[in-house]
Design a protein around this motif. Structure first.
Motif, PDB file in Angstrom:
ATOM      1  N   LEU A 169       0.835  -1.210   0.000  1.00 47.28           N
ATOM      2  CA  LEU A 169       0.000   0.000   0.000  1.00 47.28           C
ATOM      3  C   LEU A 169       0.868   1.258   0.000  1.00 47.28           C
ATOM      4  N   HIS A 170       1.831   1.317   0.899  1.00 48.45           N
ATOM      5  CA  HIS A 170       2.678   2.515   1.015  1.00 48.45           C
ATOM      6  C   HIS A 170       3.616   2.669  -0.182  1.00 48.45           C
ATOM      7  N   GLU A 171       4.073   1.551  -0.729  1.00 44.72           N
ATOM      8  CA  GLU A 171       5.011   1.594  -1.853  1.00 44.72           C
ATOM      9  C   GLU A 171       4.384   2.230  -3.089  1.00 44.72           C
ATOM     10  N   TRP A 172       3.062   2.018  -3.278  1.00 47.61           N
ATOM     11  CA  TRP A 172       2.403   2.512  -4.491  1.00 47.61           C
ATOM     12  C   TRP A 172       1.608   3.792  -4.262  1.00 47.61           C
ATOM     13  N   LEU A 173       1.002   3.945  -3.103  1.00 48.15           N
ATOM     14  CA  LEU A 173       0.242   5.172  -2.852  1.00 48.15           C
ATOM     15  C   LEU A 173       1.154   6.339  -2.518  1.00 48.15           C
ATOM     16  N   GLY A 174       2.319   6.059  -1.905  1.00 50.71           N
ATOM     17  CA  GLY A 174       3.226   7.132  -1.508  1.00 50.71           C
ATOM     18  C   GLY A 174       3.557   8.101  -2.624  1.00 50.71           C
ATOM     19  N   PRO A 175       3.965   7.638  -3.815  1.00 49.65           N
ATOM     20  CA  PRO A 175       4.288   8.569  -4.892  1.00 49.65           C
ATOM     21  C   PRO A 175       3.063   9.288  -5.471  1.00 49.65           C
ATOM     22  N   VAL A 176       1.871   8.704  -5.302  1.00 52.42           N
ATOM     23  CA  VAL A 176       0.660   9.258  -5.913  1.00 52.42           C
ATOM     24  C   VAL A 176       0.024  10.327  -5.042  1.00 52.42           C
ATOM     25  N   ILE A 210       8.267  -0.432   8.760  1.00 47.35           N
ATOM     26  CA  ILE A 210       8.350  -1.133   7.468  1.00 47.35           C
ATOM     27  C   ILE A 210       7.580  -0.354   6.403  1.00 47.35           C
ATOM     28  N   SER A 211       6.420   0.172   6.787  1.00 48.96           N
ATOM     29  CA  SER A 211       5.606   0.935   5.838  1.00 48.96           C
ATOM     30  C   SER A 211       6.309   2.213   5.405  1.00 48.96           C
ATOM     31  N   MET A 212       6.955   2.898   6.346  1.00 49.43           N
ATOM     32  CA  MET A 212       7.690   4.113   5.986  1.00 49.43           C
ATOM     33  C   MET A 212       8.839   3.793   5.027  1.00 49.43           C
ATOM     34  N   THR A 213       9.497   2.652   5.252  1.00 50.10           N
ATOM     35  CA  THR A 213      10.569   2.234   4.349  1.00 50.10           C
ATOM     36  C   THR A 213      10.009   1.981   2.956  1.00 50.10           C
ATOM     37  N   ALA A 214       8.877   1.292   2.890  1.00 47.69           N
ATOM     38  CA  ALA A 214       8.249   1.011   1.596  1.00 47.69           C
ATOM     39  C   ALA A 214       7.848   2.295   0.890  1.00 47.69           C
ATOM     40  N   CYS A 215       7.294   3.236   1.630  1.00 49.19           N
ATOM     41  CA  CYS A 215       6.897   4.512   1.056  1.00 49.19           C
ATOM     42  C   CYS A 215       8.107   5.236   0.471  1.00 49.19           C
ATOM     43  N   ALA A 216       9.222   5.230   1.206  1.00 50.16           N
ATOM     44  CA  ALA A 216      10.439   5.894   0.740  1.00 50.16           C
ATOM     45  C   ALA A 216      10.968   5.245  -0.531  1.00 50.16           C
ATOM     46  N   VAL A 217      10.943   3.918  -0.573  1.00 52.31           N
ATOM     47  CA  VAL A 217      11.392   3.199  -1.758  1.00 52.31           C
ATOM     48  C   VAL A 217      10.534   3.578  -2.966  1.00 52.31           C
ATOM     49  N   GLY A 218       9.205   3.579  -2.786  1.00 51.61           N
ATOM     50  CA  GLY A 218       8.318   3.924  -3.888  1.00 51.61           C
ATOM     51  C   GLY A 218       8.512   5.341  -4.375  1.00 51.61           C
ATOM     52  N   TRP A 226      18.014   4.228   7.288  1.00 50.31           N
ATOM     53  CA  TRP A 226      18.932   4.342   6.152  1.00 50.31           C
ATOM     54  C   TRP A 226      18.171   4.552   4.844  1.00 50.31           C
ATOM     55  N   VAL A 227      17.100   3.788   4.639  1.00 55.95           N
ATOM     56  CA  VAL A 227      16.362   3.884   3.369  1.00 55.95           C
ATOM     57  C   VAL A 227      15.708   5.258   3.219  1.00 55.95           C
ATOM     58  N   THR A 228      15.096   5.775   4.274  1.00 60.58           N
ATOM     59  CA  THR A 228      14.422   7.072   4.132  1.00 60.58           C
ATOM     60  C   THR A 228      15.429   8.195   3.927  1.00 60.58           C
ATOM     61  N   TRP A 229      16.571   8.133   4.587  1.00 65.11           N
ATOM     62  CA  TRP A 229      17.619   9.130   4.338  1.00 65.11           C
ATOM     63  C   TRP A 229      18.143   9.034   2.906  1.00 65.11           C
ATOM     64  N   GLU A 230      18.405   7.824   2.443  1.00 66.51           N
ATOM     65  CA  GLU A 230      18.888   7.654   1.069  1.00 66.51           C
ATOM     66  C   GLU A 230      17.831   8.089   0.063  1.00 66.51           C
ATOM     67  N   ALA A 231      16.561   7.842   0.381  1.00 65.14           N
ATOM     68  CA  ALA A 231      15.489   8.273  -0.525  1.00 65.14           C
ATOM     69  C   ALA A 231      15.494   9.784  -0.678  1.00 65.14           C
ATOM     70  N   ARG A 232      15.693  10.497   0.429  1.00 63.10           N
ATOM     71  CA  ARG A 232      15.759  11.955   0.321  1.00 63.10           C
ATOM     72  C   ARG A 232      16.883  12.377  -0.610  1.00 63.10           C
TER      73      ARG A 232
END
Length: 620
Positions: free
Chosen positions: A84-91, A284-292, A371-377
């Motif tokens: 859910l977070h991986e796909w809705l996050g960018p939208v 985990i959801s925040m990580t998925a959101c950052a990846v998306g 790490w993932v959310t920082w790298e996503a930024r």
């Protein structure tokens, strides 16, 4: 080889790389969400113009989402929540926020603590009431165990009275306004029985009806947060009564029929952590959101780089801006990082599903989130810059992704706080897990083509930082734990970063080994080496001093990085296609389209043959 064969080969390569990013069963795991964001209710042109309209839009979309489940179970499991977070996050970051709170923190907590009361959840499952989560207070964020809202047991009425004792105890940033319809919240409060405190528990509390807050509940909108607006509020309670079923009880604590408190968990902090166990799924959801979000930003930047033409070396030539090493070099680096982020996210998700709560698993989830959310930024900032001024405009999506990732960095535990906790735990570990350390530098000029050698260097780099932290801590006398931590925290935090990089590199190695021989394996192998070598290059002095790299190897690092960048650059478009972003979504961001200039055309301009305008004086 025919064109049809080439096309089939390209599709297979893309699908294999998509499987690396999303998992082998990606169509089943992610297909629903991919299809959902293609539909009209989730398209960007449907966005409202005012803040109030945009806040309301998030809840309208939440209802569309919930209706689309069509009898399926709500997404409360970690894998469904991650998708859910991986796909809705960018939208729509605002929708992602309210959906994550409702399904994970609220509904998930109710499901997890569905003990003897057997609550009727139909109102929340059908979204007749929206759920929210009230834990953080103005004066208590990462130290939420110290929240000061109270829930005092009333023996006569067999229920609890919730009170906010002072301004610092107001609940901070839950989405508790009447916007979006009637709401209930899970409120973290100190349980008091006959004046004795038993720790922090969650209480189910109705907050609003369709138009106003309920008696005793005070809600005030906070100033608008930068980016996609959510109805973030300050919320307080003036002796609000709820019955005994409001307490989310269990083995960690309950009120018996005799009005006495009992618990199988002696430690109050553990009781609290049990109550808010859904925060780990939130990480985990925040990580998925950052990846998306990072994948979306990078995909747009790669597409725009291929569409944006500039003057070539001869002046009269026109070449895409991505043809320049100064442009595609940072994007190749970002691509290697995005694959690493995706692989580390899936490693943490898989480990959590397989092993459940446990110190090492929870630490991996926390380290990955930070790490993932920082790298996503960093990836989103780089992608935005590669798209120039147009990427600053909201309709091109980049600015919203950037502000959205700032929320992920803070949500479910500020990154620095959760990395500091991990650093303190790892500091006292006997040795980092992983392959055996290197006894000496790897001989020969081909060392950097050996992924095993690169992986062992990353293991040793992690050990170097923690060894430094321990050495610094030993310089401070016992008896002053804060001074000892302050001395060690700098290198220890670098050790946590190195740990995340090492975990990502190991996930890379497994993913490459799992692919069949062919283009997909070659592409992923090049990204794997670029990711590892960039991290090794940044620490080459430390590795040289430790005797793990030779001077000529350090001297050759820049050339090897250039070679890998040149190898990856021509494949950036197909690598971006492996992100599997629906074309309808990409079309909503003008700069992702080949005809992006048309988004800025002027229908009344003189260059338009159909323009309805008055002739100039010269024309008359």
């Amino acid at each position: 080889m025919t064109a049809a064969t080439d096309h089939t080969s390209a599709e297979r390569t893309r699908d294999l790389l998509t499987g690396v990013l999303l998992g082998d069963d990606f169509r089943r795991e992610h297909g629903f969400w991919q299809r959902l964001i293609r539909t009209e209710p989730f398209r960007r042109p449907g966005r409202g113009s005012t803040e109030e309209e945009r806040r309301a839009l998030a809840y309208e979309r939440l209802r569309h989402l919930n209706d689309s489940l069509d009898g399926d179970a709500p997404p409360t499991g970690p894998r469904a929540l991650a998708a859910l977070h991986e796909w809705l996050g960018p939208v729509d970051p605002a929708l992602t926020t309210v959906a994550g709170i409702h399904y994970n923190l609220f509904l998930g907590s109710l499901v997890d603590h569905d003990g003897e009361h057997r609550r009727d959840l139909s109102d929340f499952l059908r979204l007749r009431r929206v759920g929210t989560f009230l834990c953080t207070e103005v004066a208590h964020g990462n130290d939420a165990v110290a929240v000061e809202t109270t829930a005092e047991y009333d023996r006569e009425r067999d229920g609890f009275v919730l009170s906010t004792p002072h301004a610092g105890a107001q609940k901070f940033m839950p989405n508790t306004s009447p916007c979006g319809g009637p709401k209930s919240g899970l409120v973290a409060a100190r349980l008091l029985v006959d004046g004795h405190e038993h720790g922090v528990f969650l209480f189910l509390v109705p907050l609003t009806d369709e138009v106003r807050t309920l008696p005793g509940v005070r809600v005030r909108l906070l100033p608008t947060r930068t980016g996609s607006p959510v109805d973030h509020c300050l919320t307080s309670f003036d002796r609000v009564f709820v019955d005994r079923t409001a307490l989310l009880d269990g083995e960690h604590g309950r009120i018996g029929e005799d009005g006495e408190f009992s618990s199988a968990v002696a430690n109050r902090r553990r009781r609290f952590l049990t109550s808010i166990g859904r925060v780990t799924s939130g990480k985990i959801s925040m990580t998925a959101c950052a990846v998306g979000c990072a994948r979306a930003a990078l995909a747009v930047a790669v597409r725009y780089g291929g569409h944006r033409l500039i003057s070539g070396p001869r002046g009269s030539d026109r070449v895409p801006v991505i043809a320049h090493r100064s442009h595609h070099g940072p994007l190749a680096s970002a691509m290697a990082t995005v694959f690493a982020m995706s692989l580390l996210h899936r490693r943490a998700l898989d480990r959590w599903e397989e092993e459940g709560p446990g110190e090492e698993t929870e630490r991996l989830v926390a380290v990955a989130k930070g790490w993932v959310t920082w790298e996503a930024r960093a990836v989103i900032v780089e992608s935005r810059e590669r798209c120039g001024a147009q990427a600053l405009l909201e309709h091109n999506g980049m600015s919203e992704l950037l502000t959205g990732i700032e929320g992920a960095i803070t949500a479910e535990g500020d990154n620095l706080a959760i990395h500091a906790k991990a650093a303190a735990e790892m500091l006292f570990a006997t040795a980092p897990a992983g392959p055996d350390p290197l006894p000496a530098p790897f001989p020969g000029p081909d060392a950097f083509d050996d992924p095993g050698f690169l992986g062992r260097l990353l293991v040793r780099l992690e050990a170097i930082w923690f060894d430094r932290a321990r050495a610094r801590m030993r310089l401070v006398p016992h008896g002053d734990p804060l001074a000892r931590w302050n001395a060690a925290s700098g290198p220890a935090l670098r050790g946590v970063e190195a740990h995340a990089q090492r975990q990502a590199a190991e996930a890379y190695a497994r993913a490459v080994a799992a692919l069949p021989e062919g283009p997909a394996r070659e592409r992923l192998g090049a990204l794997q080496r670029l990711f590892a070598l960039e991290r090794i290059a940044r620490a080459s002095g430390d590795l040289l001093a430790a005797g793990l790299l030779a001077a000529d190897q350090v001297d050759g690092l820049p050339d090897r990085l250039e070679e890998l960048t040149a190898e990856i650059a021509p494949h950036l478009p197909e690598l971006a296609e492996s992100f599997a972003l629906p074309p309808e979504v990409l079309a909503d961001w003008p700069i992702a389209r080949p005809d992006y200039v048309d988004a800025y055309d002027d229908p009344e301009a003189p260059w338009r043959p159909d323009a309805d305008r008055e002739p100039s004086s010269e024309e008359r």
